[in-house]
Design an enzyme around this catalytic site. Structure first.
Site, PDB file in Angstrom:
ATOM      1  N   CYS A  48      -5.954  -3.512  44.493  1.00  0.00           N
ATOM      2  CA  CYS A  48      -5.247  -3.313  45.771  1.00  0.00           C
ATOM      3  C   CYS A  48      -5.495  -4.503  46.688  1.00  0.00           C
ATOM      4  O   CYS A  48      -4.718  -4.755  47.597  1.00  0.00           O
ATOM      5  CB  CYS A  48      -5.759  -2.074  46.483  1.00  0.00           C
ATOM      6  SG  CYS A  48      -5.986  -0.671  45.412  1.00  0.00           S
TER       7      CYS A  48
ATOM      8  N   GLU B 141      -2.887   5.177  50.025  1.00  0.00           N
ATOM      9  CA  GLU B 141      -3.133   3.746  50.044  1.00  0.00           C
ATOM     10  C   GLU B 141      -2.056   3.148  49.164  1.00  0.00           C
ATOM     11  O   GLU B 141      -1.958   3.465  47.978  1.00  0.00           O
ATOM     12  CB  GLU B 141      -4.532   3.476  49.480  1.00  0.00           C
ATOM     13  CG  GLU B 141      -4.974   2.050  49.636  1.00  0.00           C
ATOM     14  CD  GLU B 141      -5.862   1.640  48.493  1.00  0.00           C
ATOM     15  OE1 GLU B 141      -6.864   2.312  48.233  1.00  0.00           O
ATOM     16  OE2 GLU B 141      -5.508   0.643  47.826  1.00  0.00           O
TER      17      GLU B 141
END
Lengths: 530, 530
Positions: free
Chosen positions: A306, A269
């Protein structure tokens, strides 16, 4: 029960504390710039090999544990983490600068995640059992009995992330889901929070011991970022990789994994600017409220998520101006909060300066300095769609409380910008019923660009549940077919195996006659608890 | 209805026949070495770009078709293929040398496969819908409404395989599953059977038209293997790749896909020697029968199956000798049957010669020459475990009716050989109840090495159903987490998307309130038709 509540500086290799012979590193308290004791010794190739060999040796016994036993193990890890009590939170606070309340919440998320996977594993249907019974009478050829279930891939390398020292680190979602899948785990701990990592690592190691599992089921290593990471990813005994971090590091791991003699899957990620679309009806109705809510989402936790809203898109006009006034005012009033590490704070400052220096970019607001080290001064910048579409640099993630507003001429240009976006973890739409046609068209575009599309909210805050997708097309992640949060995360570490005419006495229980485990199974394609 | 029953030499780009400006190639009848009319013009970069642009343009409309409409489309393709009648079989026979009966069966497999995916798509639960309902009352934070469903990745590049001119080619399992997932398909047809490819391509194209789908939903290209293939795989509008063929070609596609600015998944089925383990009890009971059955599986279709039994492992002794006597006798009596292409026949001959020339390898039997071109003379060779473990060359796939028997000293050495095997599509065990302990231990090893483990049968013959896995660890395939045969094959082309607090009016029907599509869904993790 975890017995050590102060870190000692050791790696944990298959149950054995090992002080690395490499560079000594100490964590730094980002709120004071003070170094924290003890020193941690970096490991190297020999420790990677030891940990991987032990993981490989543990795999067969670990994967054959019953779901109930693996569930007990996950719950014991959760219990042990809770038993670490305040010292864990205090250490994580000192190492990360994150507030105690946030870390307490994050601990709950971490243990809740472990217990959710325990529930999933105890229930057992994750094995995806399918049975196509034999048809001896079929012509021209009889059909064999074919059964399918999933098995774990093998030992998994997990990379701790800096921004969630508990929930995306040593015993975070990647470790929990890999262990749930029956895969031993070798963690590379993040140097930003080695003490927290060691404490949690001991909680896991103690659970391995008290649950009577093979010691190689879990190891925790420390070492130089690229070197140790590549060594781990290229070890032949590693079968999959889970990583949360920068695009550059994620790409390096992807490339190393693809270049192995036997390539392996990487779940990285990496980066996302998490676009927020403000449609005209929503702006007209609630511009000031949206501005304030946006600023709160942007400055939460120094923007170190994120899913931080790093990009705002709207059609120019008085309603957008009102939104910007409110957002700018809130950003200006915000006081810098401590970032995770001095290098992250320096990167943030230089990334904001570089963005502000781009042609066509103006600074709408900056937050206050805090007077303390490593503070994140929030930044709100603006540009127009032409500049945004024409300048690669404007589309990069800035890690921290920085967001860029893109003023579009009209709805057509807004869609053009949406079309041009790279893959994202999230995309957000603010819309009222009067925006419905535009929202519908946008949703068709955004569901191809993002792992999660949300309406009338803010992207920070990732629910751990069954339906969550924390993933998305490249470069948000390396593999859009998966999620790193939520119960589907377990599927990343599985592969299907078919058993043809295997004698009943040898069949795994998931696909045995009479459904001894009481699973959901497909028989000739029909789902049922049969 | 397909209207053309003779090939014309054209590619089919988004519904338009295009004669490629590149090299002209003609298919060769391998049974006679005669060239077949008409010539086919190879395409190049411009045609790849055209097909991919059309696929990209078609994607949004195609993925939004209802399951019922997509099912009709798949069934229309099947009907159109059947409507091609005998001329299709005749052309495939002329191009491949495969017997008419086999091709007739393969046609049934191909249309059956299309209809199975139609059923799956019409039912709709493939979308994997999950709903975690909102919990506004939850403290400290309310929970949002989160729903998950799968969407297609985007246009898929499919590479036709030489060995199944119908079932693994233009409208084979890869195309059927990609279309079922809502992904437009661009096929690179195999030069071994361009006429068959064009006829089937017209059947698909006609179905696109009669079902009112966007023309870019399907294209068929011809071109130079590596060049056109890499061009297709690196086109930015392609989102996934499905390939069946050689290890070398598969690795080249994997590398090209990983090296793209935006890497994409590759599902390459590459090579497998499909080990067969003969345990002592089974050998003692049935050595001669096993030898005859094995030879029949080995020589079936000139051994041109991905699952051809290319490796036999057993403990040496009188029972193994009896097996070998029977197998050798049957192989010696076998007459060479035509291979797919002259280059494949030449490769087979040189691979068998190279294998026979290795130290420690002896030739037990060869089949008869047929007196016709491109015949495959079956070959049965033997070696011992030391040589096998020490010599990389002994572990490579030979495409054709060639198998290597590895004599092991004892059960321990047999397990050692099993442990050393690379990833396989299949692994076979012959065992009786007296072999149970050994079979159980072997199954634990083999389920980590192969996509399908079968007992007391032969690996050739891959059932199309719900439970089948035609996949396996590298190098059998590039991604062990999937299968290319069976209904799970559809999952290769999907990714999950989460919808958070999306207004009811905008929700996709798969996750809409009240379950309008009547799907299996998970609500808070609980499966049900709710």
């Amino acid at each position: 029960m975890a017995t050590v509540t102060e870190p000692t500086g050791h790696m944990l290799i298959a149950g054995t504390p090992v002080f690395g012979a490499g560079r000594h590193v100490r964590a730094v308290n980002p709120a004071t710039d003070a170094e924290l004791e003890p020193p941690f010794g970096h490991g190297g190739a020999p420790e990677v090999a030891q940990a991987c060999e032990a993981a490989d040796a543990a795999f067969d016994a670990f994967r054959h544990t019953t779901g109930a036993r693996r569930a007990d193990f996950l719950e014991t890890i959760a219990d042990n983490i809770e038993a670490l009590g305040d010292p864990l939170i205090a250490r994580a606070h000192a190492e990360s600068g994150l507030p105690v309340a946030r870390l307490t919440g994050e601990r709950g998320r971490t243990t809740g995640q472990l217990r959710l996977f325990a529930e999933l594993v105890r229930e057992g249907s994750w094995a995806g059992a399918r049975i196509d019974p034999a048809r001896p009478e079929r012509t021209p050829l009889p059909r064999s009995d074919i059964r399918q279930r999933a098995v774990g891939l093998g030992p998994v390398a997990v990379f701790g992330a800096s921004n969630f020292p508990l929930a995306f680190s040593v015993a975070g979602g990647d470790t929990a889901s890999a262990l749930a899948a029956g895969c031993p785990v070798v963690v590379k701990g993040h140097d930003a929070h080695p003490g927290t990592s060691e404490l949690v690592g001991r909680a896991v190691t103690d659970a391995v011991t008290s649950c009577g599992l093979p010691p190689g089921t879990f190891s925790l290593l420390f070492g130089l970022g690229p070197e140790l990471g590549i060594e781990l990813v290229t070890d032949p005994r590693i079968h999959a990789v889970a990583f949360t971090g920068s695009r550059q590091a994620g790409l390096a791991l992807m490339s190393a994994a693809a270049g192995r003699p036997r390539p392996i899957p990487v779940h990285a990620e990496m980066s996302s600017v998490n676009p927020v679309f403000l449609l005209p009806g929503a702006l007209t109705d609630r511009a000031p409220e949206l501005g304030a809510e946006f600023a709160a989402s942007l400055t939460l936790g120094s923007g170190q998520f994120c899913t931080n809203p790093g990009l705002v898109l709207a059609v120019e006009g008085p309603a957008l101006d009102r939104f910007l006034d409110a957002a700018a005012a809130a950003v200006q009033e915000s006081t810098a909060s401590t970032m995770l590490t001095p290098p992250i704070a320096r990167s943030y400052d230089s990334a904001v300066s570089a963005l502000a220096a781009q042609d066509g970019v103006s600074v709408l607001a900056r937050g206050h300095q805090s007077g303390q080290p490593n503070g994140c001064r929030a930044a709100l910048l603006a540009t127009d769609a032409e500049a945004f579409l024409g300048t690669e640099e404007l589309r990069q993630e800035v890690f921290g409380s920085c967001s860029l507003v893109v003023r579009c001429r009209d709805a057509v240009q807004l869609t053009e910008v949406a079309d041009a976006l790279e893959g994202q973890l999230t995309a957000t739409v603010h819309a009222t019923t009067s925006d419905q046609a535009e929202a519908r068209a946008l949703l068709r575009v955004l569901e191809l660009r993002a792992g999660r599309v949300l309406f009338n909210g803010w992207p920070t805050g990732v629910e751990v549940g069954h339906a969550m997708v924390h993933g998305g097309p490249f470069p948000a992640t390396s593999d859009a077919r998966t999620t790193s949060v939520g119960t589907s995360a377990l599927d990343r570490f599985l592969r299907p195996v078919a058993y043809q005419d295997v004698p009943a006495a040898l069949l795994p229980s998931a696909v045995a006659d009479g459904n001894p485990d009481g699973l959901w199974r497909r028989i000739d394609g029909e789902l049922g608890r049969h």
